[in-house]
Structure formats: structure tokens, C-alpha cells
Design a protein around this motif. Structure first.
Motif, PDB file in Angstrom:
ATOM      1  N   TYR A 101       0.798  -1.220   0.000  1.00 32.57           N
ATOM      2  CA  TYR A 101       0.000   0.000   0.000  1.00 32.57           C
ATOM      3  C   TYR A 101       0.829   1.267   0.000  1.00 32.57           C
ATOM      4  O   TYR A 101       0.385   2.302  -0.474  1.00 32.57           O
ATOM      5  CB  TYR A 101      -0.923  -0.010   1.213  1.00 32.57           C
TER       6      TYR A 101
ATOM      7  N   TYR B  32      -7.210   3.814   4.670  1.00 26.35           N
ATOM      8  CA  TYR B  32      -5.826   3.387   4.723  1.00 26.35           C
ATOM      9  C   TYR B  32      -5.034   4.656   5.063  1.00 26.35           C
ATOM     10  O   TYR B  32      -5.125   5.646   4.346  1.00 26.35           O
ATOM     11  CB  TYR B  32      -5.338   2.831   3.385  1.00 26.35           C
ATOM     12  N   LYS B  49       2.206   2.925   8.255  1.00 34.02           N
ATOM     13  CA  LYS B  49       0.861   2.862   7.709  1.00 34.02           C
ATOM     14  C   LYS B  49      -0.059   2.083   8.629  1.00 34.02           C
ATOM     15  O   LYS B  49       0.387   1.237   9.410  1.00 34.02           O
ATOM     16  CB  LYS B  49       0.867   2.206   6.328  1.00 34.02           C
ATOM     17  N   ILE B  51      -3.494  -0.193   7.890  1.00 34.07           N
ATOM     18  CA  ILE B  51      -4.423  -0.735   6.909  1.00 34.07           C
ATOM     19  C   ILE B  51      -5.565  -1.443   7.641  1.00 34.07           C
ATOM     20  O   ILE B  51      -6.744  -1.196   7.394  1.00 34.07           O
ATOM     21  CB  ILE B  51      -3.729  -1.703   5.939  1.00 34.07           C
TER      22      ILE B  51
END
Lengths: 114, 115
Positions: A101, B32, B49, B51
Motif C-alpha cells: 500500500y 488506509y 501505515k 491498513i
């Protein structure tokens, strides 16, 4: 560690001219992106590119803009007939593939249109 | 419409103290969320990050962030700041309901760590 590279670091052009901004994404990455940041403003998405075609583009990415992957390593952004308001920092980014991502960014090209 | 807010243009912290850089977001689906850092004349470097899963995520250089769905926040934290942490920090979100790729960005927060 592999990095996204961009050339040139700074491009000065006259209004109405065409410019090509170049990017070399990380070698095994499959998804590629262009963003821009006008001075003092937020980073804005322009376009994403996968499998030799545009997968998504923003309202900013009009007919003045085009992208291309001319060979196995370069990813280019062409701006036709540049305008003063195209002056910005342009960032290229890449992502390995599905399931990944985070986008990895290059150092940017500062475009100045005079 | 999707958006990201970083309410502080600048955060000043003394070296060794904990730091927090705030981020709130507005999206339609499950977000996200990302933090990036930018040093002078450098590109945007990925820090961490969120998610799915554990709300507390750890990233590079000792940074962590906590996803809070009820407050729609994703604040960046570090227990003990270093002078070398001084940089521009950006929060970004992808709304998978609308986009497979596009990141929406906050305006950035300048973090200054004083010795």
C-alpha cells in the motif's frame, strides 16, 4: 536501498513550451504515480499507471498532461503548453504491487514556468 | 468528500521529550492511513501505515501512530524526540471506497526539535 530517482531536479521553461519530467521507479515496482505540490499548498494526486495504461487520474490531469513508460525503466510526465500555474514540485512514486500500500517517492522536480 | 487535516502548522518539542503530530481524516469507507516525512531537498519518505488490525502501528525511526476510528484520528508519536527528527511531516489517507491508488494529503506539520 533502492530509490525512485527523478530528473531534472529543477526545470525552468517559458509559458507555452512543452516539458517532460522523468522518473526511474524502483526496478521491481509495478504501479507508478505522479503527484504535484504547488508552493504553499497540499500535495495533489495527478495520475496512476499500471500495465502500460492509466489506471486512475484526477481532475487536474487534463489533456495538457500525458504519461508514458517508454522503456522498462523510465516513467515520464509530459506537460504540453505550460502555464504559469503549472509551476510546482512534481513527485513521482511507485509501489511494488497488489498488497503493497505504501508509495515510495522520488525527490521531486521543481518546475518553474516563466 | 475525502480530506485530511493537520491542525498544527508547527510543533516545537525539546529533545528527549515525547512528541505528537496530529492528524484527522474524513473518508467514506475504512481508511488506509499513512505518515510520510520530508527532509529539506529530499523526497517524501514513508514512515508507517495503518491498513487493518492493531490500532497502534510502529514504523521507522522509532515513530508510532494510533488509529482511533471514533475520533477519526491517526496521530504520530514518538516517546523521545531527537534533533534529527526535525522535518516536515505529512499525513495521507486512501479511501478504498473511492480509489485504488490516490492518496489524499494533509498540509504538513513542521516539527522542530530543540536541543
Amino acid at each position: 536501498e533502492p530509490e525512485v530517482t527523478q530528473t531534472p531536479s529543477h526545470q525552468v521553461t517559458q509559458m507555452g513550451q512543452e516539458v517532460i519530467l522523468r522518473c526511474v521507479p524502483i526496478s521491481n515496482h509495478l504501479y507508478f504515480y505522479w503527484y504535484r505540490q504547488i508552493l504553499g499548498q497540499k500535495v495533489e494526486f495527478l495520475v496512476s499507471f499500471y500495465n502500460n495504461e492509466i489506471s486512475e487520474k484526477s481532475e487536474i490531469f487534463d489533456d495538457q498532461f500525458s504519461v508514458e513508460r517508454p522503456d522498462g525503466s523510465n516513467f515520464t510526465l509530459k506537460i504540453r503548453s505550460t502555464k504559469l500555474e503549472d509551476s510546482a514540485m512534481y513527485f513521482c512514486a511507485s509501489t511494488p504491487g497488489r498488497g503493497s500500500y505504501e508509495q515510495y517517492f522520488g525527490p521531486g522536480t521543481r518546475l518553474t514556468v516563466t | 468528500a475525502q480530506s485530511v487535516a493537520q491542525p498544527e502548522d508547527q510543533v516545537n518539542v525539546a529533545e528527549g521529550n515525547p512528541l505528537t503530530v496530529k492528524c484527522t481524516y474524513s473518508v467514506s469507507g475504512n481508511p488506509y492511513l499513512f505518515w510520510y516525512v520530508q527532509y529539506p531537498n529530499r523526497g517524501l519518505q514513508f514512515l508507517l501505515k495503518y491498513i487493518t488490525g492493531d490500532n497502534l502501528v510502529k514504523g521507522s525511526y522509532g515513530f508510532e501512530a494510533e488509529f482511533n476510528k471514533s475520533q477519526t484520528s491517526f496521530h504520530l508519536k514518538k516517546p523521545s524526540a531527537l534533533v534529527s527528527d526535525s522535518a516536515l511531516y505529512f499525513c495521507a489517507v486512501r479511501d478504498p471506497f473511492y480509489s485504488n491508488y490516490q492518496l489524499i494529503w494533509g498540509a504538513g506539520t513542521k516539527l522542530i526539535i530543540k536541543p
